[in-house]
Design a protein around this motif. Structure first.
Motif, PDB file in Angstrom:
ATOM      1  N   THR A  42       0.827  -1.208   0.000  1.00  0.00           N
ATOM      2  CA  THR A  42       0.000   0.000   0.000  1.00  0.00           C
ATOM      3  C   THR A  42       0.862   1.259   0.000  1.00  0.00           C
ATOM      4  N   MET A  46       1.016   4.006  -3.025  1.00  0.00           N
ATOM      5  CA  MET A  46       0.746   5.434  -2.872  1.00  0.00           C
ATOM      6  C   MET A  46       1.839   6.277  -3.543  1.00  0.00           C
ATOM      7  N   VAL A  47       3.087   5.881  -3.330  1.00  0.00           N
ATOM      8  CA  VAL A  47       4.211   6.606  -3.943  1.00  0.00           C
ATOM      9  C   VAL A  47       4.158   6.461  -5.467  1.00  0.00           C
ATOM     10  N   SER A  50       1.374   8.575  -6.980  1.00  0.00           N
ATOM     11  CA  SER A  50       1.783   9.988  -6.994  1.00  0.00           C
ATOM     12  C   SER A  50       2.765  10.253  -8.133  1.00  0.00           C
ATOM     13  N   GLY A  71      -6.389   8.288  -8.008  1.00  0.00           N
ATOM     14  CA  GLY A  71      -5.158   8.570  -7.268  1.00  0.00           C
ATOM     15  C   GLY A  71      -5.419   9.223  -5.928  1.00  0.00           C
ATOM     16  N   VAL A  72      -6.334  10.174  -5.905  1.00  0.00           N
ATOM     17  CA  VAL A  72      -6.692  10.819  -4.631  1.00  0.00           C
ATOM     18  C   VAL A  72      -7.269   9.773  -3.671  1.00  0.00           C
ATOM     19  N   VAL A  74      -6.629   6.560  -3.681  1.00  0.00           N
ATOM     20  CA  VAL A  74      -5.521   5.703  -3.234  1.00  0.00           C
ATOM     21  C   VAL A  74      -4.789   6.373  -2.072  1.00  0.00           C
ATOM     22  N   LEU A  75      -4.537   7.674  -2.193  1.00  0.00           N
ATOM     23  CA  LEU A  75      -3.821   8.380  -1.130  1.00  0.00           C
ATOM     24  C   LEU A  75      -4.643   8.441   0.159  1.00  0.00           C
ATOM     25  N   GLY A  78      -5.285   4.605   1.209  1.00  0.00           N
ATOM     26  CA  GLY A  78      -3.973   4.050   1.544  1.00  0.00           C
ATOM     27  C   GLY A  78      -3.453   4.642   2.845  1.00  0.00           C
ATOM     28  N   GLY A  79      -3.640   5.952   2.998  1.00  0.00           N
ATOM     29  CA  GLY A  79      -3.227   6.605   4.247  1.00  0.00           C
ATOM     30  C   GLY A  79      -3.968   6.045   5.445  1.00  0.00           C
ATOM     31  N   LYS A  93     -11.385   0.695  -1.428  1.00  0.00           N
ATOM     32  CA  LYS A  93     -11.112   1.807  -2.342  1.00  0.00           C
ATOM     33  C   LYS A  93     -11.665   1.562  -3.742  1.00  0.00           C
TER      34      LYS A  93
END
Length: 192
Positions: A42, A46-47, A50, A71-72, A74-75, A78-79, A93
């Motif tokens: 995860t 995220m990296v 991005s 992507g948003v 996932v961030l 994921g966070g 997600k």
């Protein structure tokens, strides 16, 4: 004739590059999950997401809407997964993203608008009936993906779910997209 062939080759290379940029993070997620587990997977996902958004911006001058929303998510999810050490967040997600896409498309249709026309109007030239049909089909497909993700993540192991995302969802999406070629051709507005 040579300029046309060069143009088509350039367009094909550009599309393949876009596909690699968008699919790359998912492949990275699969590999890291297999070697180090869902939490490392995860974090690296995220990296990678991005980096892919930044690469899209620099290479193509813009970030496409769907990868940006995904992507948003996932961030955010994921966070939450990493912060709470709970893999349920990254697993839901895809359900939430696909439900958002489906909901937006359905609401747009109810309001008399094809949101796909807004996103893909520069790529495809379709009549209004074509846009309506294409939007309805994609809305139904996104709904199917949301339901499918819910069933799978709740019934199989985490590793199997990650494999499902890479080896089932992506091919299903490509097959579905290719199955729409007939509709695109039937409702295409001829170029002047």
């Amino acid at each position: 004739m040579g300029d046309e062939a060069t143009s088509k080759t350039g367009a094909t290379q550009s599309q393949l590059l876009k596909l690699a940029i968008e699919m790359g993070p998912l492949v990275v997620f699969f590999v890291v999950n297999a070697r180090a587990g869902i939490f490392w997977g995860t974090g690296v996902f995220m990296v990678a997401v991005s980096a892919s958004l930044i690469a899209s911006r620099f290479m193509f001058g813009r970030i496409p809407v769907m990868p940006l929303i995904s992507g948003v998510c996932v961030l955010v999810f994921g966070g939450l997964t990493l912060y709470l050490q709970d893999d349920h967040f990254i697993k839901i997600k895809p359900t939430i993203v696909n439900a958002l896409f489906a909901g937006a498309l359905f609401v747009g249709l109810l309001m008399g608008h094809s949101l796909l026309k807004v996103v893909f109007g520069e790529v495809f030239r379709l009549n209004e009936d074509g846009w309506r049909k294409l939007t309805l089909r994609w809305a139904c497909f996104f709904t199917l993906l949301a339901v499918l993700n819910e069933v799978v993540w709740r019934t199989v192991s985490t590793d199997t779910w990650v494999s499902f995302k890479v080896f089932a969802i992506m091919p299903l999406t490509m097959v579905f997209a290719l199955s729409q070629i007939g509709l695109l051709r039937a409702h295409e507005i001829p170029a002047d």
